[in-house]
Design a protein around this motif. Structure first.
Motif, PDB file in Angstrom:
ATOM      1  N   SER A   7     127.507  81.582  88.780  1.00 58.29           N
ATOM      2  CA  SER A   7     127.481  82.931  88.221  1.00 58.29           C
ATOM      3  C   SER A   7     127.439  82.946  86.696  1.00 58.29           C
ATOM      4  O   SER A   7     127.027  83.935  86.104  1.00 58.29           O
ATOM      5  CB  SER A   7     128.690  83.737  88.704  1.00 58.29           C
ATOM      6  N   GLY A   8     127.833  81.867  86.053  1.00 51.47           N
ATOM      7  CA  GLY A   8     127.785  81.825  84.601  1.00 51.47           C
ATOM      8  C   GLY A   8     126.912  80.721  84.055  1.00 51.47           C
ATOM      9  O   GLY A   8     126.993  80.398  82.860  1.00 51.47           O
ATOM     10  N   TYR A   9     126.053  80.164  84.897  1.00 50.99           N
ATOM     11  CA  TYR A   9     125.312  78.966  84.494  1.00 50.99           C
ATOM     12  C   TYR A   9     123.990  79.350  83.824  1.00 50.99           C
ATOM     13  O   TYR A   9     123.190  80.096  84.374  1.00 50.99           O
ATOM     14  CB  TYR A   9     125.035  78.085  85.709  1.00 50.99           C
ATOM     15  N   VAL A  10     123.785  78.800  82.635  1.00 50.65           N
ATOM     16  CA  VAL A  10     122.536  78.979  81.900  1.00 50.65           C
ATOM     17  C   VAL A  10     122.009  77.598  81.534  1.00 50.65           C
ATOM     18  O   VAL A  10     122.772  76.720  81.101  1.00 50.65           O
ATOM     19  CB  VAL A  10     122.748  79.821  80.628  1.00 50.65           C
ATOM     20  N   ALA A  11     120.720  77.384  81.724  1.00 46.75           N
ATOM     21  CA  ALA A  11     120.119  76.077  81.456  1.00 46.75           C
ATOM     22  C   ALA A  11     120.229  75.717  79.979  1.00 46.75           C
ATOM     23  O   ALA A  11     120.203  76.586  79.096  1.00 46.75           O
ATOM     24  CB  ALA A  11     118.656  76.089  81.885  1.00 46.75           C
ATOM     25  N   ASP A  12     120.346  74.423  79.705  1.00 46.72           N
ATOM     26  CA  ASP A  12     120.409  73.938  78.325  1.00 46.72           C
ATOM     27  C   ASP A  12     119.117  74.228  77.578  1.00 46.72           C
ATOM     28  O   ASP A  12     119.124  74.437  76.360  1.00 46.72           O
ATOM     29  CB  ASP A  12     120.680  72.431  78.302  1.00 46.72           C
ATOM     30  N   ARG A  13     118.007  74.188  78.290  1.00 44.24           N
ATOM     31  CA  ARG A  13     116.710  74.510  77.692  1.00 44.24           C
ATOM     32  C   ARG A  13     115.923  75.363  78.678  1.00 44.24           C
ATOM     33  O   ARG A  13     116.141  75.265  79.893  1.00 44.24           O
ATOM     34  CB  ARG A  13     115.936  73.232  77.347  1.00 44.24           C
ATOM     35  N   PRO A  14     115.036  76.222  78.200  1.00 40.82           N
ATOM     36  CA  PRO A  14     114.322  77.147  79.103  1.00 40.82           C
ATOM     37  C   PRO A  14     113.542  76.407  80.188  1.00 40.82           C
ATOM     38  O   PRO A  14     112.984  75.338  79.953  1.00 40.82           O
ATOM     39  CB  PRO A  14     113.379  77.901  78.152  1.00 40.82           C
ATOM     40  N   VAL A  15     113.511  77.016  81.376  1.00 37.95           N
ATOM     41  CA  VAL A  15     112.851  76.417  82.528  1.00 37.95           C
ATOM     42  C   VAL A  15     111.647  77.252  82.940  1.00 37.95           C
ATOM     43  O   VAL A  15     111.532  78.434  82.600  1.00 37.95           O
ATOM     44  CB  VAL A  15     113.827  76.273  83.721  1.00 37.95           C
ATOM     45  N   ASP A  16     110.754  76.632  83.703  1.00 40.41           N
ATOM     46  CA  ASP A  16     109.548  77.316  84.173  1.00 40.41           C
ATOM     47  C   ASP A  16     109.832  78.237  85.351  1.00 40.41           C
ATOM     48  O   ASP A  16     109.163  79.261  85.526  1.00 40.41           O
ATOM     49  CB  ASP A  16     108.487  76.287  84.568  1.00 40.41           C
ATOM     50  N   VAL A  17     110.810  77.863  86.184  1.00 39.02           N
ATOM     51  CA  VAL A  17     111.194  78.674  87.341  1.00 39.02           C
ATOM     52  C   VAL A  17     112.715  78.738  87.387  1.00 39.02           C
ATOM     53  O   VAL A  17     113.388  77.696  87.375  1.00 39.02           O
ATOM     54  CB  VAL A  17     110.669  78.070  88.661  1.00 39.02           C
ATOM     55  N   ALA A  18     113.254  79.950  87.445  1.00 41.10           N
ATOM     56  CA  ALA A  18     114.693  80.162  87.602  1.00 41.10           C
ATOM     57  C   ALA A  18     114.910  80.899  88.915  1.00 41.10           C
ATOM     58  O   ALA A  18     114.315  81.959  89.137  1.00 41.10           O
ATOM     59  CB  ALA A  18     115.256  80.958  86.429  1.00 41.10           C
ATOM     60  N   ALA A  19     115.741  80.343  89.789  1.00 39.94           N
ATOM     61  CA  ALA A  19     115.843  80.847  91.162  1.00 39.94           C
ATOM     62  C   ALA A  19     117.276  81.156  91.552  1.00 39.94           C
ATOM     63  O   ALA A  19     118.219  80.468  91.134  1.00 39.94           O
ATOM     64  CB  ALA A  19     115.262  79.810  92.135  1.00 39.94           C
ATOM     65  N   CYS A  20     117.411  82.173  92.362  1.00 41.89           N
ATOM     66  CA  CYS A  20     118.654  82.452  93.093  1.00 41.89           C
ATOM     67  C   CYS A  20     118.219  83.003  94.440  1.00 41.89           C
ATOM     68  O   CYS A  20     117.780  84.152  94.545  1.00 41.89           O
ATOM     69  CB  CYS A  20     119.535  83.457  92.356  1.00 41.89           C
ATOM     70  N   ILE A  21     118.352  82.189  95.458  1.00 43.55           N
ATOM     71  CA  ILE A  21     117.718  82.486  96.741  1.00 43.55           C
ATOM     72  C   ILE A  21     118.795  82.864  97.768  1.00 43.55           C
ATOM     73  O   ILE A  21     119.425  82.010  98.386  1.00 43.55           O
ATOM     74  CB  ILE A  21     116.890  81.278  97.216  1.00 43.55           C
ATOM     75  N   GLY A  22     119.018  84.169  97.881  1.00 43.84           N
ATOM     76  CA  GLY A  22     119.960  84.648  98.883  1.00 43.84           C
ATOM     77  C   GLY A  22     121.401  84.669  98.440  1.00 43.84           C
ATOM     78  O   GLY A  22     122.300  84.699  99.277  1.00 43.84           O
ATOM     79  N   ALA A  23     121.660  84.663  97.133  1.00 43.26           N
ATOM     80  CA  ALA A  23     123.046  84.655  96.646  1.00 43.26           C
ATOM     81  C   ALA A  23     123.185  85.557  95.430  1.00 43.26           C
ATOM     82  O   ALA A  23     123.817  85.201  94.438  1.00 43.26           O
ATOM     83  CB  ALA A  23     123.472  83.232  96.314  1.00 43.26           C
ATOM     84  N   THR A  24     122.590  86.755  95.489  1.00 39.34           N
ATOM     85  CA  THR A  24     122.599  87.605  94.301  1.00 39.34           C
ATOM     86  C   THR A  24     123.982  88.150  93.964  1.00 39.34           C
ATOM     87  O   THR A  24     124.148  88.793  92.926  1.00 39.34           O
ATOM     88  CB  THR A  24     121.612  88.779  94.463  1.00 39.34           C
ATOM     89  N   TRP A  25     124.974  87.850  94.808  1.00 41.45           N
ATOM     90  CA  TRP A  25     126.340  88.209  94.425  1.00 41.45           C
ATOM     91  C   TRP A  25     126.786  87.461  93.163  1.00 41.45           C
ATOM     92  O   TRP A  25     127.704  87.889  92.489  1.00 41.45           O
ATOM     93  CB  TRP A  25     127.309  87.940  95.566  1.00 41.45           C
TER      94      TRP A  25
END
Length: 248
Positions: free
Chosen positions: A96-114
């Protein structure tokens, strides 16, 4: 920091922790036309099947984050099995608080939008890790049909009709968040069956092996009522889709 043990019992044999079949996951990977070397961040990644199979099939790389120690261990083992452990890694942590160290091409959250407090918050969370021109992948539940009463709503894991949207309104919500929907793959009733029915066998085998466990009565009650609840309510009224979004 971990998932409730009942969840990992229920989905102990699952490689995909939502009603998306491996064939549908592969279809989406092909449809997105991912470039070799593309980077993916998968929040609440479960056992990492998307990352590992896409690394194998499309030569991408990435990181998965999940709160479950059981699932993270399985994800690492799966990456080794598929020969992609040099391209994907897994982090035990609160997505819930995780941000990548460097920008990514695809950022996903699959079935856990809570993890973002809902669809809107999850889109904003994923945006913090996304490179310009990148894609977000959101897996979300929607109403296949209008639920007729509160009993149906509650048996579909909701507290009110407003907890989920019909599919057209969900698509419109993405637009209202400043996103273009550029691809989607939807679960059907058969893929819902494959996801949910596999839970029943997992629970039954666990019950047979653990008659003295403190969770026995809870899991026994779930297996007793779950199949009828699924076919009466969830199978008819719940939809699920994986949507690819790009910022406008």
């Amino acid at each position: 920091m971990d998932l409730p043990r009942s969840f990992t019992i229920r989905e102990s044999s699952h490689r995909i922790h939502n009603p998306l079949t491996s064939e549908k996951m592969a279809t989406l990977g092909q449809a997105l036309r991912l470039s070799p070397g593309a980077s993916i961040l998968d929040l609440a990644c479960g056992t990492g099947e998307l990352l590992s199979t896409w690394a194998r099939d499309h030569h991408v790389r990435g990181t998965g984050v999940d709160i479950s120690t059981v699932f993270i261990d399985k994800a690492r083992a799966r990456a080794e099995e598929l020969g992609v452990a040099d391209r994907v890694g897994f982090v035990h942590g609160d997505a819930s608080g995780y941000v990548a160290d460097r920008p990514v091409d695809v950022a996903a959250c699959i079935g856990a939008t809570w993890i973002g407090g809902g669809t809107a918050g999850t889109v904003e969370l994923l945006r913090q890790s996304l490179a310009p021109g990148g894609m977000m992948l959101i897996g979300e539940v929607y109403w296949r049909h209008e639920p007729p009463d509160q009993t149906t709503i509650e048996n579909c894991h909701a507290t009110s009709r407003d907890d989920f949207l019909p599919l057209p309104e969900l698509i419109e919500q993405f637009g209202g968040l400043g996103c273009d929907v550029v691809e989607m793959v939807l679960a059907d009733q058969d893929s819902w069956d494959r996801y949910v029915a596999a839970q029943w066998l997992n629970i039954r085998r666990w019950l047979d092996a653990n008659p003295d466990d403190e969770l026995y009565n809870q899991m026994r009650a779930e297996l007793t009522t779950g199949p009828a609840r699924h076919v009466r309510y969830q199978r008819e009224y719940l939809g699920w889709g994986l949507f690819a979004l790009m910022n406008r």
